[in-house]
Design a protein around this motif. Structure first.
Motif, mmCIF file in Angstrom:
data_model
loop_
_atom_site.group_PDB
_atom_site.id
_atom_site.type_symbol
_atom_site.label_atom_id
_atom_site.label_comp_id
_atom_site.label_asym_id
_atom_site.label_seq_id
_atom_site.Cartn_x
_atom_site.Cartn_y
_atom_site.Cartn_z
ATOM 1 N N SER A 16 0.817 -1.092 0.000
ATOM 2 C CA SER A 16 0.043 0.101 0.011
ATOM 3 C C SER A 16 0.855 1.309 -0.085
ATOM 4 N N SER A 38 -5.934 0.053 -9.789
ATOM 5 C CA SER A 38 -7.284 -0.463 -9.532
ATOM 6 C C SER A 38 -7.488 -1.425 -8.515
ATOM 7 N N PRO A 39 -8.764 -1.127 -7.727
ATOM 8 C CA PRO A 39 -9.001 -2.040 -6.443
ATOM 9 C C PRO A 39 -8.924 -3.550 -6.929
ATOM 10 N N GLU A 42 -3.685 -4.573 -7.942
ATOM 11 C CA GLU A 42 -2.460 -3.859 -7.553
ATOM 12 C C GLU A 42 -1.513 -3.686 -8.608
#
Length: 75
Positions: A16, A38-39, A42
């Motif tokens: 993250s 994009s959720p 990754e």
């Protein structure tokens, strides 16, 4: 203002913090409107940008300059 989108595939697995850092790096490029990963995908970085101010090759170069192996998708 004309807005285009490009998708960049990042080969490495980014946590993250690394994704956020790369998004911030992209925001520093004049003409970048919205870089976002994009959720759930990754490895895919979607970037909305003004092609009158920057190019897909500049964006790809920024990802590579950050030390990542990256390719343009659909270009």
């Amino acid at each position: 203002m004309n807005i285009s989108d490009v998708m960049i595939h990042i080969n490495e697995t980014l946590n993250s913090e690394a994704r956020t850092s790369l998004e911030e790096d992209m925001r520093q490029i004049e003409g970048v409107v919205s870089p976002r990963f994009s959720p759930g995908k990754e490895h895919l970085l979607m970037i909305a940008f003004n092609p009158e101010k920057t190019s897909t090759l500049d964006l790809l170069g920024k990802a590579r300059a950050a030390g990542y192996t990256a390719q343009l998708i659909g270009a």
